[in-house]
Design a protein around this motif. Structure first.
Motif: not given
Length: 457
Positions: A277-302
């Motif tokens: 359930a842990e995902v290592a990412v390269g970045v978490l967003g460039r500012d508060s608007r684009s940053a991931l936060d607890v409660g956000d919904l995400v889809e895994i794509v490639d």
């Protein structure tokens, strides 16, 4: 499929021939993109008028189909020759000789995409376009602006995929493509209306909102409504049907679903590793608007899951949303509410396929027709059927609705009765027949491509 833009402005019905810059004025992304769309529309329309719906240059024709092993009793693969072809005016290029299973953007499923083992079948070409960002192609980033500097542009890429249409026991006749055209996998695609609802307190709460204001967001947005699961609109009773391809359309027994994003679904986070359930990412967003936060919904794509959106055989790629339960900003680690491997398989595990998390702003919901559905801040959408026949919504189809704070409204075409119901803005699929593979293993493959010679030939 999703890029950070302010608006998609091109409208072929306005017959504009170019975008003209004005002295001392700012140039917006939508102006540049509209000029590109005008050029492509003119170029591709002209080519289609001259060449026809599909054609290949005789001296450089590509996509010739043949059996890879002409002595085998059972067909295992097909060869595809290198060269060029034009489909609805779109240049399609196969750089090197390849095969059905080796096609570069196929990402085929070795169960669902098996070639028919009996009966004649049609081999056809499916062409569409996707957007590519620095996540998919790091070379697009100008490192002079910083190793993790801003993205400046994205790219559009023509995707081609070769697929098979089985005739079963039917006689393909003298025009085998006629059967295929008469039984499209998605014969009707739903329509959508969008509007910004007038707040209930607009007339009384004059201190906080103008009586004319309907969109109540704090900043301009570019809403994207996207079909998340193929199928019919939700109904009291939905029964499965069997397609002429012989597959039980289990996905059509379940209602279609949609998701939405206020930022065109453009916020993505490159995945460097999946560990349960842990995902290592390269970045978490460039500012508060684009940053991931607890409660956000995400889809895994490639790249593979994006490519599979184009499949014409249901069900398409399985798409699932996961909730973010923890974010480690120091170690760039995101924890999801569950291990995704049991639901999404190998999606996101191959670094060569540029895995990423894509953020959406609401859970997937069933598509219902005829009533207005609330998104947020007064924004509403309504799905409508496109005729008396059942409407099938196709995974990946989307609509865009810019919202503007200054007018308190959405930018959406209006008719006498209000918002106009529009077909999907994309994905636009283009098709061309390539070959007829006879039922007999010894019979010659019939070339269905239309070849043309240069005017100077």
């Amino acid at each position: 499929m999703h890029i950070d833009t302010s608006r998609s402005r091109f409208d072929a019905a306005k017959h504009y021939s170019g975008v003209l810059a004005l002295q001392g004025r700012v140039l917006l992304d939508q102006d540049h993109n509209e000029q590109l769309a005008i050029w492509l529309h003119q170029l591709r329309t002209s080519l289609a008028d001259v060449i026809g719906q599909a054609g290949a240059p005789r001296d450089a024709a590509g996509f010739a189909v043949d059996r890879t092993d002409k002595t085998a009793d059972k067909l295992a693969d097909l060869s595809l020759s290198a060269g060029r072809m034009y489909v609805d005016g779109i240049l399609v290029e196969n750089a090197v000789d390849t095969t059905y299973w080796g096609q570069p953007d196929g990402h085929l499923d070795h169960e669902a995409d098996q070639l028919p083992d009996s009966g004649a079948f049609l081999v056809y070409l499916r062409v569409w376009e996707r957007e590519v960002t620095v996540v998919e192609d790091p070379d697009l980033r100008e490192v002079a602006l910083g190793i993790h500097g801003p993205e400046t542009t994205a790219r559009s890429k023509v995707i081609w995929q070769v697929a098979a249409y089985p005739f079963g026991n039917d006689d393909p006749g003298n025009d085998p493509a006629a059967h295929w055209r008469a039984d499209p996998p998605f014969p009707r695609r739903g329509l959508l209306k969008a509007r910004a609802r007038t707040p209930d307190d607009a007339e009384t709460d004059v201190c906080s909102v103008s009586p004319e204001a309907r969109f109540r967001g704090q900043e301009n947005q570019h809403y994207r409504v996207e079909v998340f699961r193929s199928g019919p609109a939700a109904a009291p009773e939905t029964t499965a049907r069997t397609s002429r391809r012989g597959n039980r359309d289990a996905s059509l027994a379940a209602p279609a679903q949609f998701v939405w994003s206020r930022d065109n679904g453009s916020y993505v986070y490159p995945v460097t590793a999946l560990r349960g359930a842990e995902v290592a990412v390269g970045v978490l967003g460039r500012d508060s608007r684009s940053a991931l936060d607890v409660g956000d919904l995400v889809e895994i794509v490639d790249d593979s899951s994006v490519a599979l959106l184009g499949r014409d055989i249901e069900p398409s790629v399985v798409r699932t949303l996961f909730a973010v339960t923890a974010v480690d900003t120091v170690n760039l680690m995101v924890t999801l509410d569950r291990d995704p491997s049991g639901e999404t398989g190998n999606i996101g595990r191959d670094q060569d396929l540029h895995p990423q998390l894509r953020r959406w702003d609401a859970p997937a919901a069933e598509i219902t027709e005829g009533g207005w559905l609330d998104l947020e801040d007064g924004v509403q959408v309504q799905f409508t059927g496109s005729g008396s026949d059942p409407t099938t919504y196709r995974n990946g189809d989307f609509w865009l609705a810019p919202a503007r704070r200054t007018t308190g409204d959405l930018i959406w075409p209006q008719g006498d009765a209000g918002p106009v119901a529009l077909p999907p803005f994309g994905i636009d699929y283009h098709y061309a027949p390539l070959a007829l593979v006879p039922a007999s293993a010894r019979a010659k493959v019939v070339d269905l491509r239309a070849l043309f010679s240069p005017l100077t030939g």
